[in-house]
Design an enzyme around this catalytic site. Structure first.
Site, PDB file in Angstrom:
ATOM      1  CG  ASP A 208      -1.818   1.154   1.340  1.00  0.00           C
ATOM      2  OD1 ASP A 208      -2.704   1.266   0.471  1.00  0.00           O
ATOM      3  OD2 ASP A 208      -1.666   1.967   2.273  1.00  0.00           O
TER       4      ASP A 208
ATOM      5  CD  GLU B  11      -2.401   2.621  -3.236  1.00  0.00           C
ATOM      6  OE1 GLU B  11      -3.535   3.065  -3.419  1.00  0.00           O
ATOM      7  OE2 GLU B  11      -1.827   2.652  -2.119  1.00  0.00           O
TER       8      GLU B  11
END
Length: 620
Positions: A330, A359
């Site tokens: 993330d 990400e």
């Protein structure tokens, strides 16, 4: 041999009640012999443990150093675990004057690695789900005594009760849908306050524990094993940028610099493109990297070596323990980039078949390509080591292509222009492509609930370069009906995943006609794709869109695929002369879903508002 630091946790041996009370926490719970790394770090926590000193006598294990820190309640030990070490309990003696505490750390034998840590690639179709919103297989764990947030089905901003048991019970459904990999949003503990609501999993409060409202560590491991038995892979979502403000560290930070801006709150600017910007100011860079994501998410300092050792070993521990096949990291653009490159290199050296996708929320291909390994061109010399990125530019282009009328600089031209920049990537086939996810409006809503546009977008997802990812509920053309705004608008529960639901989309009888049409189309394409080697390994050749049409090919020595897209409201007839560099080697085309055939002649006929996929052959 890689040199990496690991943290071990221990259990107390009976000695004396006063000594037992001094150790409150150690991470992780155990380790293994014959690991691809040798030097490890142990973190011990308890009142005044920093005043103790350790001794170890165990064949094949050597204590190399021990570190006390700002807080007197932590002690960090570094061990060398040689290849000669055998499984067993390593005795560790902590002493402070006449006071002594004995610990025993379990060193396990590694499990057989068959079907574990396999990675993922363009042969896969990834199914992204939020466990809290997918299915509730065990209502008994919806609310756990002592945890801060209970389930509340009346409020879409709160926990709904989905869990790992629900996923396990729906593996047949995912298999039938044609999914070959599952990506969960984080399953680790998020024991946050009800006012915040951390059902999404991105506010960790314990990095070694599955959230009990989802299940247990053992259930998570069993689910991965069950997926592997079906030939499916599992991707774990991790976060090294931040934690939740209820993480146990926050009550007693090991070092003053463990977290950025602990004295005066600073929020990030969310501008990930700053890192690659040659004109970026130091002010903007610092705000991006050191700022907190939101007030409930303290920003971790990856310049703190004890912390980064902790994060790396936590990663290795989960990979080894669970057998998971990949990681989605993330907020990849927000932490210290040099640390992220070190983390990637360490993980992939230890597990060569593994894969990691970061990400990389970037608005254009240059900003996204910066984060893939071995950046082509000049750049700033940075090598992220990262194999895969989330391809937001592809997503934005395709979503906009079917939300606009076609024109010279709109519609399908968005896709063409975006793909024409693929030379910027080290390997665009490793990009994870998607139409929507948990942080975006659902694609069906974005394109104005145009069913034809939706099916055409799905066709591109399943046939263009990269690793396709489908967001749960997209298989039913979910929009935003009757759910709150913003995030909760596109994070619905799936009807039938809860015992009191009045219908079940997991069964054909519970779907509307439109839902069944969307489901069948996606299922058929995804299952066809499992054996379509041209989509896994083939090169791509496309032609400039004209008058609302777009033609492209996926080419492999064993298979050639032709995709015809017509976004106009009229039938289009295209001369095959334009495409002879590919079509010239074939005499016929077979529809990949219904097996209809036509002989290649002077024209290609494209029905209005339709995309179709054909395998080129010489059968007629």
């Amino acid at each position: 041999m890689i040199r990496i630091l690991f943290l071990f946790s221990f259990f107390l041996l009976p000695l004396q009640s006063q000594a037992q009370a001094q150790i409150e926490r150690v991470d992780p719970p155990f380790w293994w012999v014959d690991m691809p790394v040798e030097e490890v770090q142990i973190q011990l926590y308890g009142p005044d443990l920093g005043l103790f000193r350790a001794e170890i006598e165990y064949e094949g294990v050597q204590l190399t150093k021990q570190i006390a820190v700002d807080s007197p309640n932590y002690l960090f030990l570094y061990l060398q675990v040689h290849s000669s070490a055998k499984a067993g309990d390593i005795p560790i003696v902590l002493s402070r004057g006449d006071e002594q505490l004995k610990l025993s750390f379990e060193l396990k034998n590694r499990e057989d690695r068959t079907n574990k840590n396999q990675g993922f690639d363009a042969s896969d179709v990834i199914y992204l789900m939020m466990p809290d919103r997918f299915a509730n297989g065990n209502p008994d764990n919806d609310t756990i005594e002592g945890m801060l947030e209970a389930a509340d089905r009346s409020n879409p901003e709160r926990r709904q009760g989905g869990d790992l048991a629900g996923v396990s019970q729906k593996l047949d459904y995912l298999d039938d849908l044609g999914m070959t990999a599952i990506w969960f949003t984080p399953i680790i503990e998020n024991d946050m306050t009800p006012e915040y609501g951390a059902y999404h999993g991105y506010a960790a409060t314990d990095l070694y524990r599955v959230d009990r409202r989802y299940g247990s560590n053992e259930e998570y491991k069993a689910l991965i094993d069950a997926a592997h038995d079906r030939g499916m892979r599992v991707i774990m979502d991790m976060i090294h940028n931040h934690i939740g403000d209820q993480h146990w560290w926050m009550k007693d930070l090991p070092t003053y610099d463990w977290v950025h801006n602990i004295d005066e709150y600073m929020q990030t600017n969310y501008q990930g493109s700053i890192v690659a910007d040659p004109y970026a100011s130091e002010y903007d860079m610092q705000k991006l990297v050191d700022g907190w994501f939101v007030p409930e998410m303290p920003d971790l300092n990856q310049d703190q070596p004890l912390l980064t050792d902790y994060l790396i070993v936590n990663t290795i521990w989960w990979i080894e323990y669970s057998g998971v096949d990949g990681i989605r990291m993330d907020t990849y653009l927000y932490p210290d980039k040099e640390y992220m490159a070190e983390w990637v290199e360490t993980v992939l050296t230890a597990y060569p078949d593994f894969n990691i996708v970061g990400e990389a929320w970037a608005v254009n291909p240059p900003a996204a390509a910066y984060w893939q390994y071995d950046l082509p061109g000049q750049g700033d010399g940075y090598d992220s080591k990262l194999p895969s990125i989330t391809d937001f530019p592809w997503s934005f282009a395709v979503r906009d292509a079917f939300a606009e009328e076609f024109g010279w600089n709109s519609g399908l031209m968005h896709v063409y222009y975006m793909l024409s920049q693929d030379f910027l990537y080290s390997d665009p086939m490793k990009n994870v492509i998607f139409l929507d996810n948990h942080d975006m409006a659902r694609v069906f809503e974005h394109i104005g609930k145009d069913k034809a546009g939706f099916k055409m977008a799905i066709t591109l997802l399943m046939t263009q370069r990269g690793i396709p990812q489908l967001y749960y509920g997209t298989e039913f053309m979910f929009g935003h009906e009757n759910r709150g705004g913003d995030d909760e608008g596109w994070r619905q529960t799936l009807p039938g995943g809860w015992p009191d639901d009045d219908r079940s989309v997991f069964e054909e009888s519970g779907r509307t006609a439109e839902e069944q049409e969307a489901f069948s189309y996606i299922r058929d394409l995804a299952n066809w794709r499992k054996t379509a080697i041209a989509t896994h390994e083939g090169s791509m050749k496309h032609f400039v869109p004209e008058d609302g049409t777009y033609v492209y090919f996926r080419m492999h020595e064993q298979q050639t695929i032709m995709v015809l897209v017509n976004t106009s409201n009229e039938e289009k007839r295209l001369s095959t002369t334009r495409f002879q560099e590919v079509l010239g080697a074939f005499n016929s085309a077979t529809h990949v879903l219904d097996n209809t055939q036509f002989e290649l002649g002077d024209e290609l006929v494209l029905p209005p508002n339709e995309a179709s996929v054909w395998e080129l052959t010489n059968e007629l």
